[in-house]
Scaffold this active site. Structure first.
Site, short mmCIF file in Angstrom:
data_model
loop_
_atom_site.label_atom_id
_atom_site.label_comp_id
_atom_site.label_asym_id
_atom_site.label_seq_id
_atom_site.Cartn_x
_atom_site.Cartn_y
_atom_site.Cartn_z
CE LYS A 86 -4.23 1.69 2.21
NZ LYS A 86 -5.20 1.50 3.31
CD GLU A 118 -19.14 -3.60 9.44
OE1 GLU A 118 -18.43 -2.73 8.90
OE2 GLU A 118 -19.29 -4.76 8.96
NE ARG A 173 -21.38 -4.21 5.60
CZ ARG A 173 -20.27 -4.45 4.92
NH1 ARG A 173 -19.25 -3.63 5.01
NH2 ARG A 173 -20.18 -5.50 4.15
#
Length: 636
Positions: free
Chosen positions: A284, A370, A398
């Protein structure tokens, strides 16, 4: 903002992936370098998601080079990493408008481009959608291909495994690319991530399964807990068995920054039958040293100078609500050893960095999960702990079933600190916290609080934390107003609002229409300006559930009309709760609900969106004037 395309001679020729496919493969490394430079130059001048895109440059080039997009379907999970995809698919010259009002959407968006197969913004949806597309492609019978790109962070969510399990069972032709960069937004956590890390470390130093070629060089070992022979065994056996037990043909890991190696591998896999998984290793922030060193900091950036080693520091300002929550967590943990705080991979965004460092035994990052976060909190509460779930409004959606089934029905004392409620801004429809009041207030046993400022926020956090039932404290993205914060012992009476301005004490400019404005949450600042304009009574309602019905009874007796103001959809929101109560009492009084309309809200700054929706003081005044005029004309 204009960019000199003369600096990007190859990229300037690419206005669509078809143009890319007309270029010889030996030019792809140069194109990748130009694309990375263009992304850096553009985002540094406009702001936006940054480090993720730098890590997927070569993969993006390879996918559009091999696959016949948009006929072939390419799906990006979450979409933070899709800026290079936008550049190659005809949106290069508009990239500087990304995340801005009327500009490019921050994520892949179907309305924006035929190349954006799936509109996204939340994680872990790609494999499910790709499987559906692969089934549809088989029925279509035109040899259309389907590819899903999912990061190792998104792979920690249960939905991804549900999709893998189904795909391996029905064995449709599709390719899943696992982009393994050891990052989501925060550091990845959990056994699965450790498992992938071990697989990668084994391959780094002992060779790949496909012949032992060392493609990944100069990357330090992730785990040095085993001998080289043991790591070799993991690299050779575990990757294949882990995914192949799910029914996938596994290949990798391979170097995600070797564009020609990616092209060759993906070409080979393109026509393989059944579900395929290609595991690539990327970095990244690749190609920009500062982002490589601190990918969390560079996940999303303001405008910055690429030659400067540091991002610009924002001017000192009042603390954000996220920081206010983090401050409350630390103060409360000092006196309550049973406080436990849970986040689904949003430590930085939810203001929990200091808390995680000071109270590591009371802090739990459950990864992008979640549903698990909510039911995990239920277990903690049953076990006598005092759980706080820190979660964004749009992410709480969610975990809705778990909130009802595992928390509310059992009336467990779990507090939800719901961040990013209301209009969020630049991330657009997928992240606007427009619905939480509506989907929460219909659930029995829950106390719902809407603080008007940071003092009220901490008072409500105190109150919810000491409550014996489920509770919600809902606050927006943005800064407080400079209020003095209370002690951790100070609480407020549940279900009681407070009168801020009394019409009897004002120079009422509309004596024929005595108005009461009921404000929910941080809309109070704008509602105050409107109340002064009309000489109206102004109430900070504080609670959406339970409502202060005693106060409502008094107001309807002394006022001709009631105005409700909220930063939530009008449908089913706080104003609807007021309507329902007044109707149930058989009271004849005019009511105007002001809030978010029945539509998904596009991206723009919070100020721009509030103004467009008439949720600033100017808009509130216009809406009230229109309402009064209709009353005068007898139209309502």
């Amino acid at each position: 903002m204009t960019t000199n395309l003369a600096d990007y001679p190859l990229l300037a020729q690419i206005n669509s992936p078809k143009d890319l496919r007309n270029i010889s493969q030996d030019q792809l490394p140069r194109i990748s370098n130009e694309l990375r430079s263009y992304l850096l130059n553009s985002v540094s001048k406009s702001s936006g998601h940054f480090a993720s895109g730098l890590g997927t440059i070569e993969l993006t080039v390879a996918l559009h080079y091999v696959y016949n997009t948009p006929f072939d379907h390419l799906i990006w999970d979450v979409g933070h990493q899709a800026y290079p995809h936008k550049i190659l698919t005809g949106r290069r010259d508009q990239l500087h408008t990304i995340r801005q009002k009327n500009g490019l959407h921050p994520f892949p968006w179907r309305e924006e481009s035929e190349y954006d197969t799936l509109s996204v913004g939340h994680s872990s949806t790609s494999i499910s959608a790709a499987l559906g597309l692969s089934v549809a492609a088989e029925k279509e019978g035109q040899n259309r291909k389907t590819v899903a790109v999912i990061g190792d962070g998104a792979m920690t969510a249960g939905m991804a495994f549900e999709a893998l399990n189904h795909a391996g069972d029905i064995k449709k032709d599709m390719l899943v690319i696992l982009n393994d960069n050891e990052m989501s937004i925060s550091e990845n956590v959990g056994a699965l991530n450790n498992h992938l890390a071990k697989m990668l470390s084994g391959s780094l130093f002992t060779g790949f399964r496909e012949g032992g070629k060392r493609l990944l060089k100069n990357i330090p070992p992730i785990k040095e807990l085993a001998s080289r022979a043991e790591e070799h065994l993991k690299g050779m056996v575990v990757p294949s068995t882990f995914f192949e037990e799910l029914g996938f043909n596994y290949i990798g890991p391979i170097d995600g920054h070797d564009v020609n190696g990616l092209v060759d591998t993906i070409k080979n896999m393109r026509n393989l039958k059944g579900p395929q998984l290609l595991h690539i290793a990327t970095k990244k922030g690749k190609g920009y040293y500062a982002a490589e060193q601190d990918p969390i900091k560079y996940h999303a950036v303001p405008k910055f100078n690429p030659s400067d080693a540091n991002l610009p520091q924002s001017k000192p300002s009042l603390p954000t609500y996220s920081q206010i929550f983090g401050d409350w967590l630390c103060k409360t943990a000092e006196v309550d050893p049973k406080l436990v705080a849970i986040t689904p991979a949003m430590r930085e965004g939810s203001g929990m960095v200091e808390f995680s460092q000071r109270f590591p035994d009371q802090y739990y990052d459950v990864a992008i999960a979640e549903q698990h976060a909510v039911t995990y909190a239920a277990g903690l509460a049953i076990g006598g702990q005092h759980p706080v779930v820190a979660i964004y409004s749009s992410f709480l959606q969610r975990g809705y079933d778990q909130l009802i089934h595992d928390i509310a029905i059992q009336n467990l004392p779990v507090m939800f600190a719901v961040d990013r409620a209301g209009i969020v801004g630049a991330d657009g429809a997928t992240h606007q916290g427009s619905f939480d009041l509506s989907f929460l207030r219909c659930i029995p046993n829950i106390v719902i609080m809407t603080p008007a400022n940071e003092r009220e926020c901490q008072l409500m956090l105190n109150t919810g934390h000491k409550s014996n039932s489920p509770s919600v404290v809902r606050y927006p993205r943005g800064n407080g107003t400079g209020e003095t914060l209370p002690s951790v012992d100070e609480v407020i009476e549940i279900g009681k609002g407070r009168i801020i301005l009394d019409a009897k004490k004002q120079d009422n400019k509309n004596q024929s229409e005595k108005i009461a404005i009921l404000s929910f949450g941080t809309m109070l600042t704008e509602a105050t300006k409107a109340a002064i304009e009309f000489g109206a009574t102004l109430v900070d309602m504080r609670f959406v559930k339970p409502l202060d019905t005693d106060l409502l009874d008094k107001l309807q007796q002394t006022h001709d009309c009631i105005i409700t103001v909220e930063d939530n959809v009008i449908a089913g929101g706080a104003g609807s709760a007021v309507n329902e109560y007044i109707l149930s009492q058989g009271v004849a009084i005019k009511i105007l609900n002001i809030g978010i309309p029945d539509q998904f809200i596009k991206h723009g700054t919070q100020t721009e969106v509030h103004h467009e929706l008439g949720l600033d003081s100017e808009g509130i005044i216009v809406k009230i004037n229109s309402f009064i005029n209709q009353l005068d004309l007898g139209l309502i």
